[in-house]
Motif scaffolding. Structure first.
Motif, PDB file in Angstrom:
ATOM      1  N   ILE A   1      94.966 -49.453   0.268  1.00 47.37           N
ATOM      2  CA  ILE A   1      93.620 -49.988   0.501  1.00 47.37           C
ATOM      3  C   ILE A   1      93.051 -49.437   1.808  1.00 47.37           C
ATOM      4  O   ILE A   1      91.900 -48.996   1.868  1.00 47.37           O
ATOM      5  CB  ILE A   1      93.661 -51.534   0.516  1.00 47.37           C
ATOM      6  CG1 ILE A   1      94.056 -52.059  -0.876  1.00 47.37           C
ATOM      7  CG2 ILE A   1      92.312 -52.109   0.948  1.00 47.37           C
ATOM      8  CD1 ILE A   1      94.433 -53.527  -0.895  1.00 47.37           C
ATOM      9  N   GLU A   2      93.862 -49.451   2.850  1.00 49.06           N
ATOM     10  CA  GLU A   2      93.427 -48.992   4.169  1.00 49.06           C
ATOM     11  C   GLU A   2      93.040 -47.512   4.145  1.00 49.06           C
ATOM     12  O   GLU A   2      92.041 -47.102   4.736  1.00 49.06           O
ATOM     13  CB  GLU A   2      94.562 -49.219   5.185  1.00 49.06           C
ATOM     14  CG  GLU A   2      94.270 -48.720   6.586  1.00 49.06           C
ATOM     15  CD  GLU A   2      93.309 -49.620   7.351  1.00 49.06           C
ATOM     16  OE1 GLU A   2      92.631 -49.111   8.262  1.00 49.06           O
ATOM     17  OE2 GLU A   2      93.229 -50.833   7.032  1.00 49.06           O
ATOM     18  N   THR A   3      93.840 -46.699   3.444  1.00 49.07           N
ATOM     19  CA  THR A   3      93.643 -45.249   3.463  1.00 49.07           C
ATOM     20  C   THR A   3      92.436 -44.809   2.652  1.00 49.07           C
ATOM     21  O   THR A   3      91.680 -43.927   3.084  1.00 49.07           O
ATOM     22  CB  THR A   3      94.905 -44.535   2.934  1.00 49.07           C
ATOM     23  OG1 THR A   3      96.033 -44.928   3.724  1.00 49.07           O
ATOM     24  CG2 THR A   3      94.752 -43.019   3.001  1.00 49.07           C
TER      25      THR A   3
ATOM     26  N   TRP B   1      90.095 -47.041   0.575  1.00 46.58           N
ATOM     27  CA  TRP B   1      89.051 -47.941   0.106  1.00 46.58           C
ATOM     28  C   TRP B   1      88.344 -48.723   1.208  1.00 46.58           C
ATOM     29  O   TRP B   1      87.353 -49.389   0.946  1.00 46.58           O
ATOM     30  CB  TRP B   1      89.643 -48.928  -0.916  1.00 46.58           C
ATOM     31  CG  TRP B   1      90.213 -48.235  -2.103  1.00 46.58           C
ATOM     32  CD1 TRP B   1      91.497 -47.797  -2.270  1.00 46.58           C
ATOM     33  CD2 TRP B   1      89.512 -47.846  -3.292  1.00 46.58           C
ATOM     34  NE1 TRP B   1      91.637 -47.175  -3.486  1.00 46.58           N
ATOM     35  CE2 TRP B   1      90.437 -47.185  -4.137  1.00 46.58           C
ATOM     36  CE3 TRP B   1      88.195 -48.002  -3.726  1.00 46.58           C
ATOM     37  CZ2 TRP B   1      90.082 -46.679  -5.381  1.00 46.58           C
ATOM     38  CZ3 TRP B   1      87.832 -47.498  -4.980  1.00 46.58           C
ATOM     39  CH2 TRP B   1      88.777 -46.848  -5.786  1.00 46.58           C
ATOM     40  N   LYS B   2      88.854 -48.642   2.430  1.00 44.53           N
ATOM     41  CA  LYS B   2      88.295 -49.487   3.494  1.00 44.53           C
ATOM     42  C   LYS B   2      87.071 -48.865   4.154  1.00 44.53           C
ATOM     43  O   LYS B   2      86.136 -49.573   4.540  1.00 44.53           O
ATOM     44  CB  LYS B   2      89.375 -49.761   4.551  1.00 44.53           C
ATOM     45  CG  LYS B   2      88.993 -50.867   5.527  1.00 44.53           C
ATOM     46  CD  LYS B   2      90.169 -51.272   6.387  1.00 44.53           C
ATOM     47  CE  LYS B   2      89.763 -52.409   7.314  1.00 44.53           C
ATOM     48  NZ  LYS B   2      90.890 -52.824   8.186  1.00 44.53           N
ATOM     49  N   ARG B   3      87.062 -47.540   4.298  1.00 41.52           N
ATOM     50  CA  ARG B   3      85.975 -46.872   5.035  1.00 41.52           C
ATOM     51  C   ARG B   3      84.622 -47.145   4.397  1.00 41.52           C
ATOM     52  O   ARG B   3      83.636 -47.420   5.087  1.00 41.52           O
ATOM     53  CB  ARG B   3      86.259 -45.361   5.084  1.00 41.52           C
ATOM     54  CG  ARG B   3      85.157 -44.519   5.713  1.00 41.52           C
ATOM     55  CD  ARG B   3      85.084 -44.743   7.220  1.00 41.52           C
ATOM     56  NE  ARG B   3      84.081 -43.887   7.845  1.00 41.52           N
ATOM     57  CZ  ARG B   3      82.793 -44.157   7.915  1.00 41.52           C
ATOM     58  NH1 ARG B   3      82.322 -45.278   7.398  1.00 41.52           N
ATOM     59  NH2 ARG B   3      81.959 -43.319   8.512  1.00 41.52           N
TER      60      ARG B   3
ATOM     61  N   GLU C   1      98.947 -52.219   0.870  1.00 40.44           N
ATOM     62  CA  GLU C   1      98.072 -52.372   2.038  1.00 40.44           C
ATOM     63  C   GLU C   1      97.646 -50.997   2.573  1.00 40.44           C
ATOM     64  O   GLU C   1      96.476 -50.781   2.921  1.00 40.44           O
ATOM     65  CB  GLU C   1      98.797 -53.171   3.123  1.00 40.44           C
ATOM     66  CG  GLU C   1      97.902 -53.584   4.277  1.00 40.44           C
ATOM     67  CD  GLU C   1      98.632 -54.464   5.287  1.00 40.44           C
ATOM     68  OE1 GLU C   1      98.361 -54.318   6.485  1.00 40.44           O
ATOM     69  OE2 GLU C   1      99.480 -55.284   4.865  1.00 40.44           O
ATOM     70  N   ARG C   2      98.596 -50.074   2.631  1.00 36.59           N
ATOM     71  CA  ARG C   2      98.270 -48.724   3.108  1.00 36.59           C
ATOM     72  C   ARG C   2      97.314 -48.028   2.138  1.00 36.59           C
ATOM     73  O   ARG C   2      96.419 -47.283   2.549  1.00 36.59           O
ATOM     74  CB  ARG C   2      99.559 -47.909   3.263  1.00 36.59           C
ATOM     75  CG  ARG C   2      99.335 -46.555   3.937  1.00 36.59           C
ATOM     76  CD  ARG C   2     100.644 -45.774   4.038  1.00 36.59           C
ATOM     77  NE  ARG C   2     100.442 -44.503   4.725  1.00 36.59           N
ATOM     78  CZ  ARG C   2     101.324 -43.505   4.737  1.00 36.59           C
ATOM     79  NH1 ARG C   2     102.484 -43.636   4.106  1.00 36.59           N
ATOM     80  NH2 ARG C   2     101.060 -42.382   5.384  1.00 36.59           N
TER      81      ARG C   2
ATOM     82  N   ASP D   1     103.445 -49.780  -1.112  1.00 35.87           N
ATOM     83  CA  ASP D   1     102.610 -50.079   0.057  1.00 35.87           C
ATOM     84  C   ASP D   1     101.147 -50.230  -0.341  1.00 35.87           C
ATOM     85  O   ASP D   1     100.311 -49.372  -0.051  1.00 35.87           O
ATOM     86  CB  ASP D   1     102.771 -48.977   1.108  1.00 35.87           C
ATOM     87  CG  ASP D   1     102.337 -49.424   2.504  1.00 35.87           C
ATOM     88  OD1 ASP D   1     101.575 -50.397   2.596  1.00 35.87           O
ATOM     89  OD2 ASP D   1     102.748 -48.771   3.478  1.00 35.87           O
TER      90      ASP D   1
END
Length: 662
Positions: free
Chosen positions: A492-494, A496-498, A489-490, A487
């Motif tokens: 990156i989202e969890t 690295w995105k903030r 996408e998860r 996963d």
């Protein structure tokens, strides 16, 4: 402890407590330390060269061609290099003439013991690798390990590593549902387990949970079972195999294959904000470099003479990195204990330190606070003079527990390394170095050499000294997770995105007036009190600094006036009087104490005195459940609790207290 309140913007994180005590390393310790002061400048001037120098301490079959390939957020370390993790942990030490050195002093909870040398370990791992090969395990196959704290657990992990078969170790206290979910998520075709293990004086079954789990795992081909307790188990002749009928009859040698540095080594599941756990993937070359370097330098390991004890469970990342891979890569002698600290008596740990002449102890703050509650008479009755270094891991340690640890376990002569890291980071990232750092009680201090960390505000700007914010890592490091299994996408989202370009750990932190780092716990454990964002950690630290308090857990509860209000759950040392008027007087005293230490804004609305706090089997306080109690919500999942009855007792106590006030 002197405390001050910092005025900051609402969206920042308040940095409340101010610690003035410092403890420089003893002169003799500093002289002989593995890490000398120049190491920080060396690593800062060329971090990649620093990590390459650490990697060269391992045995590589094929040298790497590039230290780092970085396509944010995906890293490859020591590109093109090949090695075998098990060979680095076992074979090379035997080849160097160290076969008679003890690898593991193992102590079972009932008192049975085994002493395993590196030569013994090489034989056991080779036979296990041959046995797994006979069962059909090949490089790339996933193997689930669901076992107690016995030597075969270490052997199983190393045998998987030897074969290039990634393992996922599932803590033996988890349910059949949790085991099944992990087996299915990583597509494990093999399971290694035991009939059971010993915990608190009783045989706790493991095989029944495996049987239940694999009913819905059609791709599991074989289940390999170690006899530990001798209890009766159900048996499937087509699937189940006894370890002692398969492994001991195998050849005692095994030709190990070298694998790419990025060969997956293990997948460890950690809880996420959704119901589905995250499978954190770690690979081989970078991870082994990171854990061996941090183990050697942070714990000042002298493998010729030291006895090292990480008092944790192998089912957690601490056990992977600092019971198995780091210590064995460094040729260290370790202690491994199966059971709980209070079986058969509350001085079991001190007996073990005395018996095995342990030099370095690494454990969790919650365990230290439990020992505080039991009293200093227990360690005082034992010879702990072999200890020369103490470590803390798992959560921020409050200053008073740090001082108690130093005073009553380290006898005021052992440096303490309070370490911050996560399942995702693979190894320690923020820590004192014991021969260099003048430590402060409760502070994680500084990034390890070669690690780039920062504390930033909501806009991604570095905060100043005396201010709080969010802890981020700004450059890749060798032990970092290569992603969430299956996963991207998860992942990156969890993480690295903030804050784009930065790894956000999910933890709050502050820089004190000297620029040293303090961890403030998970950001979701921050309370918004009348516009002030206050960390639960600092309020807990203030409570535990009171002489009567052994442990405290603080949560934010809904409040019509202030948005959130502080609710504290407190356990006391020894036999403090908590009944009637005496209890009410103590609660009032504790509320005033917090106001004095931090400021009136942090004064708890409510303090509940309770004999125990709800904890996971790894010792972490379940604040999520306490938030449910404080807001009078139905309790969430309690399957991972060490004692599920505790939280219900607290809920009943709180209900009774509210009724009395009405």
């Amino acid at each position: 402890m002197e405390a001050v309140v910092s005025e900051i913007r609402e969206e920042g994180l308040s940095a409340l407590l101010h610690e003035t005590r410092t403890f420089p390393p003893p002169e003799e310790f500093a002289k002989q330390a593995n890490a000398q002061p120049g190491i920080y400048a060396e690593a800062e001037s060329d971090p990649l060269a620093f990590w390459a120098s650490q990697a060269k301490r391992l045995t590589w079959d094929t040298p790497w061609t590039e230290v780092l390939e970085w396509n944010l957020p995906f890293a490859k370390w020591f590109v093109g290099g090949k090695l075998n993790v098990a060979v680095n942990c076992v074979d090379r030490h035997v080849a160097a003439g160290l076969g008679e050195r003890v690898a593991l002093h193992w102590e079972g909870e009932p008192g049975d013991t085994r002493t395993i040398t590196y030569k013994d370990l090489l034989t056991l791992v080779s036979q296990a690798a041959n046995g797994l090969t006979e069962l059909g395990v090949r490089a790339g196959d996933k193997v689930a390990i669901y076992m107690p704290m016995i030597p075969e657990t270490v052997v199983a992990m190393l045998a998987c590593a030897r074969l290039g078969a990634p393992h996922t170790v599932v803590f033996g206290g988890f349910s059949a549902d949790a085991l099944r979910g992990r087996i299915l998520d990583c597509d494990a075709h093999f399971v290694i387990t035991a009939d059971g293990g010993y915990r608190r004086g009783a045989a706790a079954a493991l095989k029944p949970a495996v049987d239940e789990a694999v009913q819905e795992c059609p791709d599991v081909r074989r289940v390999l079972v170690v006899r530990r307790t001798g209890q009766d188990v159900a048996w499937d002749e087509s699937r189940d195999v006894w370890w002692d009928e398969l492994v001991p009859r195998q050849a005692e040698t095994h030709e190990a294959e070298a694998f790419d540095a990025e060969q997956p080594l293990y997948i460890m599941y950690t809880s996420g904000t959704t119901a589905k756990p995250k499978g954190i993937l770690h690979t081989s070359g970078g991870y082994l470099t990171h854990v061996s370097a941090t183990h050697r330098l942070i714990f000042d390991i002298k493998p010729e003479t030291d006895v090292f004890w990480t008092a944790a469970d192998i089912g957690w990342v601490t056990g992977h990195s600092y019971i198995v891979y780091g210590p064995l890569a460094n040729g260290t002698t370790s202690v491994m204990y199966e059971g709980t600290p209070d079986t058969p008596a509350r001085d079991r740990w001190w007996q073990l330190i005395e018996k095995y002449k342990v030099n370095i102890l690494y454990t969790a703050p919650t365990t230290i606070r439990t020992f505080m509650k039991w009293g200093e008479d227990l360690p005082a009755a034992h010879d702990l003079s072999s200890l020369r270094l103490l470590g803390s891991v798992g959560e921020p340690i409050n200053p008073e527990a740090w001082i108690w640890y130093r005073t009553h376990i380290g006898r005021d002569r052992c440096p303490i390394v309070d370490t911050w890291w996560q399942t995702e980071t693979g190894g320690i990232l923020i820590t004192p170095l014991p021969g260099i750092t003048a430590t402060k009680p409760g502070a994680a201090m500084t990034p390890f050499p070669g690690i780039s960390a920062d504390v930033i505000d909501n806009d991604g700007n570095s905060v100043g000294n005396g201010e709080g914010g969010y802890l981020v890592i700004t450059e890749p490091w060798p032990g970092m997770t290569r992603g969430i299994y299956g996963d991207d996408e998860r992942f990156i989202e969890t993480y690295w995105k903030r804050f784009p370009g930065k790894y956000f750990a999910g933890d709050g932190a502050k820089r004190d007036e000297d620029g040293d780092l303090w961890l403030l716990g998970r950001v979701d454990d921050v309370m918004n009190i009348s516009g002030h964002r206050i960390s639960t950690t600092e309020v807990e630290h203030a409570l535990v600094s009171h002489q009567a308090v052994a442990e405290a857990a603080v949560v934010g509860a809904n409040d019509a006036t202030t948005g959130q209000a502080i609710v504290a759950f407190v356990t006391l040392k020894g036999a403090s009087d908590v009944d009637g008027e005496a209890g009410e007087k103590l609660v009032a005293e504790l509320r005033d104490h917090v106001a004095h230490e931090i400021g009136p804004i942090a004064k708890p609305r409510q303090i509940l005195l309770t004999p125990e706090l709800p904890k996971t089997r790894s010792g972490k306080i379940m604040r999520r459940l306490l938030r449910d109690v404080a807001d009078d919500r139905p309790l969430g999942d309690v399957t991972t609790l060490l004692d599920p009855t505790v939280v219900n007792a607290i809920k009943d106590h709180m209900t009774d207290e509210a009724a009395e006030k009405e």
